[in-house]
Design an enzyme around this catalytic site. Structure first.
Site, PDB file in Angstrom:
ATOM      1  N   ARG A   1       0.713 -26.686  30.711  1.00 16.87           N
ATOM      2  CA  ARG A   1       0.916 -26.744  29.252  1.00 16.87           C
ATOM      3  C   ARG A   1       1.953 -27.821  28.999  1.00 16.87           C
ATOM      4  O   ARG A   1       3.084 -27.732  29.472  1.00 16.87           O
ATOM      5  CB  ARG A   1       1.405 -25.396  28.727  1.00 16.87           C
ATOM      6  CG  ARG A   1       1.939 -25.491  27.299  1.00 16.87           C
ATOM      7  CD  ARG A   1       2.161 -24.161  26.636  1.00 16.87           C
ATOM      8  NE  ARG A   1       0.893 -23.548  26.290  1.00 16.87           N
ATOM      9  CZ  ARG A   1       0.780 -22.508  25.456  1.00 16.87           C
ATOM     10  NH1 ARG A   1       1.861 -21.992  24.886  1.00 16.87           N
ATOM     11  NH2 ARG A   1      -0.401 -21.987  25.180  1.00 16.87           N
TER      12      ARG A   1
ATOM     13  N   HIS B   1      -6.715 -27.192  23.056  1.00 15.76           N
ATOM     14  CA  HIS B   1      -6.363 -25.889  23.651  1.00 15.76           C
ATOM     15  C   HIS B   1      -7.676 -25.207  24.089  1.00 15.76           C
ATOM     16  O   HIS B   1      -8.102 -24.210  23.512  1.00 15.76           O
ATOM     17  CB  HIS B   1      -5.610 -25.045  22.613  1.00 15.76           C
ATOM     18  CG  HIS B   1      -4.878 -23.867  23.191  1.00 15.76           C
ATOM     19  ND1 HIS B   1      -4.852 -23.585  24.546  1.00 15.76           N
ATOM     20  CD2 HIS B   1      -4.147 -22.890  22.599  1.00 15.76           C
ATOM     21  CE1 HIS B   1      -4.127 -22.490  24.745  1.00 15.76           C
ATOM     22  NE2 HIS B   1      -3.700 -22.047  23.596  1.00 15.76           N
TER      23      HIS B   1
ATOM     24  N   GLN C   1      -7.965 -21.315  24.959  1.00 14.04           N
ATOM     25  CA  GLN C   1      -7.986 -20.436  23.788  1.00 14.04           C
ATOM     26  C   GLN C   1      -9.395 -20.394  23.201  1.00 14.04           C
ATOM     27  O   GLN C   1      -9.897 -19.325  22.840  1.00 14.04           O
ATOM     28  CB  GLN C   1      -6.987 -20.952  22.739  1.00 14.04           C
ATOM     29  CG  GLN C   1      -6.956 -20.119  21.472  1.00 14.04           C
ATOM     30  CD  GLN C   1      -6.397 -18.717  21.701  1.00 14.04           C
ATOM     31  OE1 GLN C   1      -5.333 -18.562  22.271  1.00 14.04           O
ATOM     32  NE2 GLN C   1      -7.114 -17.687  21.252  1.00 14.04           N
TER      33      GLN C   1
ATOM     34  N   ASP D   1      -4.250 -21.107  12.019  1.00 11.50           N
ATOM     35  CA  ASP D   1      -3.219 -21.296  13.040  1.00 11.50           C
ATOM     36  C   ASP D   1      -1.946 -21.707  12.302  1.00 11.50           C
ATOM     37  O   ASP D   1      -1.973 -22.017  11.104  1.00 11.50           O
ATOM     38  CB  ASP D   1      -3.684 -22.393  14.028  1.00 11.50           C
ATOM     39  CG  ASP D   1      -2.733 -22.592  15.200  1.00 11.50           C
ATOM     40  OD1 ASP D   1      -1.867 -21.720  15.441  1.00 11.50           O
ATOM     41  OD2 ASP D   1      -2.849 -23.633  15.887  1.00 11.50           O
TER      42      ASP D   1
ATOM     43  N   CYS E   1      -5.115 -17.717  16.824  1.00 14.27           N
ATOM     44  CA  CYS E   1      -4.810 -17.794  18.268  1.00 14.27           C
ATOM     45  C   CYS E   1      -3.496 -17.115  18.614  1.00 14.27           C
ATOM     46  O   CYS E   1      -3.270 -16.775  19.765  1.00 14.27           O
ATOM     47  CB  CYS E   1      -4.788 -19.262  18.703  1.00 14.27           C
ATOM     48  SG  CYS E   1      -3.601 -20.261  17.801  1.00 14.27           S
TER      49      CYS E   1
ATOM     50  N   ARG F   1      -8.246 -13.750  26.360  1.00 19.59           N
ATOM     51  CA  ARG F   1      -7.651 -14.832  27.154  1.00 19.59           C
ATOM     52  C   ARG F   1      -7.680 -14.457  28.633  1.00 19.59           C
ATOM     53  O   ARG F   1      -7.962 -15.271  29.502  1.00 19.59           O
ATOM     54  CB  ARG F   1      -6.197 -15.099  26.720  1.00 19.59           C
ATOM     55  CG  ARG F   1      -6.025 -15.667  25.324  1.00 19.59           C
ATOM     56  CD  ARG F   1      -6.560 -17.072  25.198  1.00 19.59           C
ATOM     57  NE  ARG F   1      -5.952 -18.015  26.126  1.00 19.59           N
ATOM     58  CZ  ARG F   1      -4.791 -18.636  25.945  1.00 19.59           C
ATOM     59  NH1 ARG F   1      -4.119 -18.448  24.824  1.00 19.59           N
ATOM     60  NH2 ARG F   1      -4.312 -19.489  26.832  1.00 19.59           N
TER      61      ARG F   1
HETATM   62  N1  NVA Z   1      -1.181 -24.969  17.383  1.00 20.12           N
HETATM   63  C1  NVA Z   1      -0.283 -24.074  18.069  1.00 20.12           C
HETATM   64  C2  NVA Z   1      -1.032 -23.213  19.021  1.00 20.12           C
HETATM   65  C3  NVA Z   1      -0.189 -22.225  19.780  1.00 20.12           C
HETATM   66  C4  NVA Z   1      -0.971 -21.409  20.744  1.00 20.12           C
HETATM   67  C5  NVA Z   1       0.784 -24.866  18.776  1.00 20.12           C
HETATM   68  O1  NVA Z   1       0.443 -25.859  19.424  1.00 20.12           O
HETATM   69  O2  NVA Z   1       1.960 -24.493  18.687  1.00 20.12           O
HETATM   70  N1   CP Z   2      -2.392 -18.567  21.898  1.00 19.28           N
HETATM   71  C1   CP Z   2      -1.548 -18.995  22.848  1.00 19.28           C
HETATM   72  O1   CP Z   2      -1.823 -19.937  23.606  1.00 19.28           O
HETATM   73  O2   CP Z   2      -0.397 -18.284  22.916  1.00 19.28           O
HETATM   74  P1   CP Z   2       0.904 -18.632  23.757  1.00 19.28           P
HETATM   75  O3   CP Z   2       1.537 -19.838  23.134  1.00 19.28           O
HETATM   76  O4   CP Z   2       1.767 -17.411  23.656  1.00 19.28           O
HETATM   77  O5   CP Z   2       0.510 -18.915  25.185  1.00 19.28           O
END
Ligand code: NVA
Ligand code: CP
Length: 321
Positions: A117, A144, A147, A240, A280, A308
């Site tokens: 990540r 992502h 997800q 989101d 998500c 997930r």
């Molecule tokens: N769009 C959000 C998704 C988190 C799972 C982010 O990147 O923070």
């Molecule tokens: N939805 C998701 O990826 O959650 P986290 O940021 O908690 O991993």
């Protein structure tokens, strides 16, 4: 080939592959992963142990925070008989300037797969270029895909199918979720409308890519500005956060830009009466979604979060066993 008492999965085509974006996968490959996810979910509910990854190790590099991704990957690899190693970028040498290329080659000698990540999709590509083991994208600023794999599983569960399902994504159209949903929906023959204010619409190159995939998959991908118009007849409404990780400084500006884009009871009442609400997570109640919607009867957010685990177990099994 994964063999179990009841079922045989042929993962020959996926073994050793990276999972950087859904665009690298075919509809059949995604269906394969979804079938395997459904099977693994059922096995877990029945308490049946299935350990195709015995003795395997997954490294998990995090440059951003996580609850779901970290815990579902770590619990998932453990349930499949392997182990996961959490690697915060703050604590490994990558955080002090060791190159991605060197890190990739070193870790390939120890591990059987890496989930990462990070911020830039280019970093994930670079890791995959130099690693000799599967690389899984656990979220970048652009995509992502893990997800969305779980989301497709969820839509299939709640709507009984993917093809022809109308999803309306309302909010930040330029983020990782909107982009990955467009690719996933296009591949699976869904109708997806991304609704976002000007300045926050999806990357035009990703829209073009999704529309191109859509043409040969019976899907429809479009971008609109008006949530009330787009939401009519929606089977699924998705939102989101308005400010993603790394955009915290823009929070106030974005709250103004996205005024009128909150998914609340009034807006949701314009969709189909059996509409499902998806997010998500993590969510900000009373910003992108009202508490009444996310905690209400249409919400399937915790089913999504649980999936997930199952979807990523399918992914790891396919790529790493
Ligand atoms: N769009 C959000 C998704 C988190 C799972 C982010 O990147 O923070
Ligand atoms: N939805 C998701 O990826 O959650 P986290 O940021 O908690 O991993």
């Amino acid at each position: 080939m994964i063999k179990d008492n009841q079922i045989t999965f042929n993962n020959a085509k996926l073994h050793g592959r990276d999972f950087l974006t859904l665009a690298d996968y075919t509809k059949d490959e995604i269906n394969y992963l979804l079938d395997l996810a459904e099977y693994l979910k059922d096995q877990r509910k029945k308490g049946i142990t299935f350990e195709p990854l015995k003795g395997k190790t997954l490294g998990m590099i995090f440059e951003k925070s996580s609850t779901r991704t970290r815990v579902s990957f770590e619990a998932g690899i453990y349930q499949l008989g392997g182990i996961g190693i959490f690697l915060s970028s703050k604590d490994i040498q990558i955080g002090r300037g060791e190159t991605i290329a060197d890190t990739a080659q070193v870790l390939s000698g120890y591990l059987d797969g890496i989930m990462i990540r990070t911020f830039s999709q280019e970093s994930v590509k670079e890791l995959a270029k130099y690693a000799s083991i599967p690389i899984i994208n656990g979220l970048t600023d652009t995509y992502h895909p893990c997800q969305v794999l779980a989301d497709l599983q969820t839509v299939k569960e709640v709507k009984g199918a993917l093809h022809g399902v109308k999803m309306v994504y309302i909010g930040d159209g330029g983020n990782n979720m909107a982009h990955s949903l467009m690719i996933g929906a296009a591949l699976m023959g869904m109708e997806l409308i991304v609704v976002a204010p000007k300045g926050y619409q999806p990357d035009p190159t990703i829209v073009a890519k999704a529309q191109d995939i859509a043409k040969s998959h019976g899907a429809m991908i479009s971008v609109m500005e008006n949530p009330k118009e787009a939401i009519a007849n929606a089977d699924v409404v998705y939102t989101d956060v308005w400010a993603s990780m790394g955009q915290e400084a823009e929070q106030a500006k974005r709250e103004i830009a996205f005024k009128g884009y909150q998914v609340n009871e009034q807006l949701l009442s314009l969709a189909k009466s059996d509409v499902s609400f998806m997010h998500c997570l993590p969510a900000h109640r009373e910003e992108e979604v009202s508490a009444g919607v996310i905690d209400g009867k249409h919400s399937v957010v915790f089913q999504q979060a649980e999936n997930r685990l199952h979807a990523q177990k399918a992914l790891m099994t396919a790529l790493m066993s």
